[in-house]
Design an enzyme around this catalytic site. Structure first.
Site, PDB file in Angstrom:
ATOM      1  N   GLY A  74      33.107  97.826 141.991  1.00  0.00           N
ATOM      2  CA  GLY A  74      32.585  99.185 142.118  1.00  0.00           C
ATOM      3  C   GLY A  74      31.102  99.157 142.437  1.00  0.00           C
ATOM      4  O   GLY A  74      30.600  99.947 143.251  1.00  0.00           O
ATOM      5  N   ASN A 154      30.837 107.462 132.648  1.00  0.00           N
ATOM      6  CA  ASN A 154      31.435 106.346 131.927  1.00  0.00           C
ATOM      7  C   ASN A 154      31.167 106.377 130.424  1.00  0.00           C
ATOM      8  O   ASN A 154      31.928 105.810 129.651  1.00  0.00           O
ATOM      9  CB  ASN A 154      30.944 105.011 132.495  1.00  0.00           C
ATOM     10  CG  ASN A 154      29.467 105.005 132.771  1.00  0.00           C
ATOM     11  OD1 ASN A 154      28.954 105.832 133.530  1.00  0.00           O
ATOM     12  ND2 ASN A 154      28.751 104.079 132.157  1.00  0.00           N
ATOM     13  N   GLN A 182      35.263 105.610 137.122  1.00  0.00           N
ATOM     14  CA  GLN A 182      35.949 105.992 135.874  1.00  0.00           C
ATOM     15  C   GLN A 182      37.089 106.979 136.107  1.00  0.00           C
ATOM     16  O   GLN A 182      37.997 107.073 135.289  1.00  0.00           O
ATOM     17  CB  GLN A 182      34.953 106.604 134.881  1.00  0.00           C
ATOM     18  CG  GLN A 182      33.967 105.617 134.301  1.00  0.00           C
ATOM     19  CD  GLN A 182      34.595 104.613 133.339  1.00  0.00           C
ATOM     20  OE1 GLN A 182      35.647 104.845 132.748  1.00  0.00           O
ATOM     21  NE2 GLN A 182      33.949 103.465 133.187  1.00  0.00           N
ATOM     22  N   THR A 247      36.022  86.286 153.578  1.00  0.00           N
ATOM     23  CA  THR A 247      37.481  86.155 153.557  1.00  0.00           C
ATOM     24  C   THR A 247      38.047  87.076 152.474  1.00  0.00           C
ATOM     25  O   THR A 247      37.537  87.110 151.355  1.00  0.00           O
ATOM     26  CB  THR A 247      37.860  84.685 153.269  1.00  0.00           C
ATOM     27  OG1 THR A 247      37.211  83.881 154.256  1.00  0.00           O
ATOM     28  CG2 THR A 247      39.360  84.474 153.333  1.00  0.00           C
ATOM     29  N   CYS A 335      27.626  98.035 130.177  1.00  0.00           N
ATOM     30  CA  CYS A 335      26.673  97.113 130.783  1.00  0.00           C
ATOM     31  C   CYS A 335      25.364  97.091 130.021  1.00  0.00           C
ATOM     32  O   CYS A 335      24.623  96.139 130.081  1.00  0.00           O
ATOM     33  CB  CYS A 335      26.419  97.499 132.221  1.00  0.00           C
ATOM     34  SG  CYS A 335      27.869  98.126 132.998  1.00  0.00           S
TER      35      CYS A 335
HETATM   36  N1  PLP Z   1      30.310 102.938 138.112  1.00  0.00           N
HETATM   37  C1  PLP Z   1      30.799 103.345 136.924  1.00  0.00           C
HETATM   38  C2  PLP Z   1      30.844 104.800 136.614  1.00  0.00           C
HETATM   39  C3  PLP Z   1      31.280 102.406 135.993  1.00  0.00           C
HETATM   40  O1  PLP Z   1      31.765 102.806 134.822  1.00  0.00           O
HETATM   41  C4  PLP Z   1      31.216 101.023 136.331  1.00  0.00           C
HETATM   42  C5  PLP Z   1      31.634  99.999 135.358  1.00  0.00           C
HETATM   43  O2  PLP Z   1      31.430 100.124 134.149  1.00  0.00           O
HETATM   44  C6  PLP Z   1      30.717 100.676 137.605  1.00  0.00           C
HETATM   45  C7  PLP Z   1      30.265 101.648 138.455  1.00  0.00           C
HETATM   46  C8  PLP Z   1      30.660  99.240 138.025  1.00  0.00           C
HETATM   47  O3  PLP Z   1      31.939  98.796 138.403  1.00  0.00           O
HETATM   48  P1  PLP Z   1      32.208  97.217 138.549  1.00  0.00           P
HETATM   49  O4  PLP Z   1      32.283  96.677 137.163  1.00  0.00           O
HETATM   50  O5  PLP Z   1      33.508  97.100 139.272  1.00  0.00           O
HETATM   51  O6  PLP Z   1      31.071  96.665 139.329  1.00  0.00           O
END
Ligand code: PLP
Length: 396
Positions: A74, A154, A182, A247, A335
């Site tokens: 993401g 999130n 999300q 790839t 995160c």
């Molecule tokens: N955007 C949102 C709203 C998320 O909750 C997250 C992951 O917690 C991400 C982006 C990042 O996604 P990814 O872990 O696939 O990089």
């Protein structure tokens, strides 16, 4: 950690993979190992898997299969959308509108563009985390080239008025990107009805593999030359319409497609079950534990998300104590949960730094059971009571 019983209530951070997804991936690891760009039959088998996967994933959001760009996450999809739109459109203008609630993948990408001379407008949110669409429209200037506002948050689960934002973007001829990491697979999304130009999603939030994501990139056809309104941010082979060279991860993508197929089939039932669990958790926590309050909107929120403020103690202590009795929840975002800084999302909805430290996010999922919810509701109150007795912040 109590290994005899472990209850996972942290599905916004990531999800356990569905066995049916693992089965499909195992099969593809064995049979779709060819390079999807190769001319021979094993390569072409991989290419066919990609076509089918694109179709399945596109159908969930009413997109066309050629509008799906596979990425590694993401975060990567957010970067390709925002940096790519900025690079391509900078001669038209250098303003980007986003919100104060965004995931770091969007927030930090925008902050980086600011260092390079772009102006970033951070749209404030109300106490529930909702943006004001009138305010958004007022902030658009001749310089605005992109609006990037998340579909659902999130941490607090608030769902933004995406259809209204899309209509405003279209009216002012500004590109609209939404980080739907999300929301994707959890609630209905229609990129046509909602006028979304770009949308990011990630497989690991819907019981699929980690390290696989996608960017929906509207094919604007004749309006833009070659249908492209973003520039690539990486260069290499011509994979994924030149937007994401490398790839292609065919088994991972086949797993993503299976996860989407399951989400599509099970969505109405899952929304109902998870909303019931969510509401039971909210009612019991607010009703039975004093000095707690709900973060986020009472109804415009993801079916699986409950987020509480717990006064006089730190969220981190609750998370560790719950873990010791076999329950996984979180405080702050996945995160940033290792950082001591209060969550920018909770500050954005008006919490004081000390209040923001006392947050608890509980996110149910496909594998949550009645017993799990009961066990959580039984274990939480004594843990909070004990921590409050020891807390220097306590009210008593
Ligand atoms: N955007 C949102 C709203 C998320 O909750 C997250 C992951 O917690 C991400 C982006 C990042 O996604 P990814 O872990 O696939 O990089």
């Amino acid at each position: 950690m109590n290994t005899s019983r472990y209850i996972y209530l942290d599905n916004a951070a990531t999800t356990k993979m569905d066995e049916r997804v693992i089965e499909v991936m195992n099969e593809h690891f064995k049979t779709s190992y060819g390079n999807s760009s190769s001319l021979h039959s094993i390569g072409q088998k991989a290419a066919q898997t990609l076509v089918k996967s694109r179709e399945t994933i596109a159908s969930l959001i009413n997109a066309k299969r050629e509008e799906i760009i596979f990425t590694s996450s993401g975060t990567e999809a957010d970067n390709i959308a925002i940096l790519g739109a900025a690079a391509k459109n900078q001669t038209r203008g250098k303003n980007i509108i986003t919100s104060t609630l965004e995931h770091h993948a969007v927030e930090n990408t925008c902050k980086n563009l600011k260092k390079k001379g772009f102006s970033i407008t951070f749209l404030p949110v109300d106490k529930y985390g909702l943006i004001d669409t009138k305010e958004l429209e007022d902030m658009i200037t001749d310089e605005t080239i992109l609006i990037s506002i998340m579909f659902a948050n999130n941490e607090i689960g608030t769902i933004e008025p995406i259809k209204e934002i899309g209509a405003i973007a279209k009216k002012h001829d500004v590109l609209f990107h939404t980080d739907a990491v999300q929301a994707f697979g959890k609630i209905p999304i229609d990129v046509e009805a909602m006028n979304i130009d770009m949308l990011s999603a990630s497989a690991h939030k819907l019981y699929g593999p980690k390290g696989v994501g996608m960017l929906y990139l509207r094919n604007k056809g004749v309006r833009e030359s070659g249908g492209k309104f973003i520039e690539p941010i990486m260069y290499g082979g011509g994979h994924e319409k030149d937007m994401r060279p490398s790839t292609v991860n065919v088994p991972g993508i086949a797993g993503f497609a299976k996860a989407v197929e399951l989400a599509k089939n099970e969505m109405p039932k899952e929304i109902e079950i998870q909303t019931n669990y969510r509401d039971k958790i909210i009612k019991n926590v607010l009703g039975k534990i004093r000095d707690t309050y709900l973060n986020g909107h009472p109804t415009k929120r993801l079916p699986n998300n409950a987020n509480f403020g717990v006064r006089f103690i730190e969220g981190e202590s609750i998370v560790l104590d719950l873990d010791s009795v076999g329950i996984a929840v979180s405080t702050g975002s996945a995160c940033s949960s290792k950082s001591l800084d209060p969550s920018h999302v909770l500050l954005a909805i008006g919490l004081k730094p000390q209040e923001a430290q006392g947050s608890l996010r509980v996110t149910v999922g496909r594998f949550t059971t009645d017993d799990d919810v009961e066990y959580f509701l039984e274990k939480l109150p004594p843990i909070i009571n004990r921590l409050r007795k020891m807390s220097p912040l306590k009210s008593k």
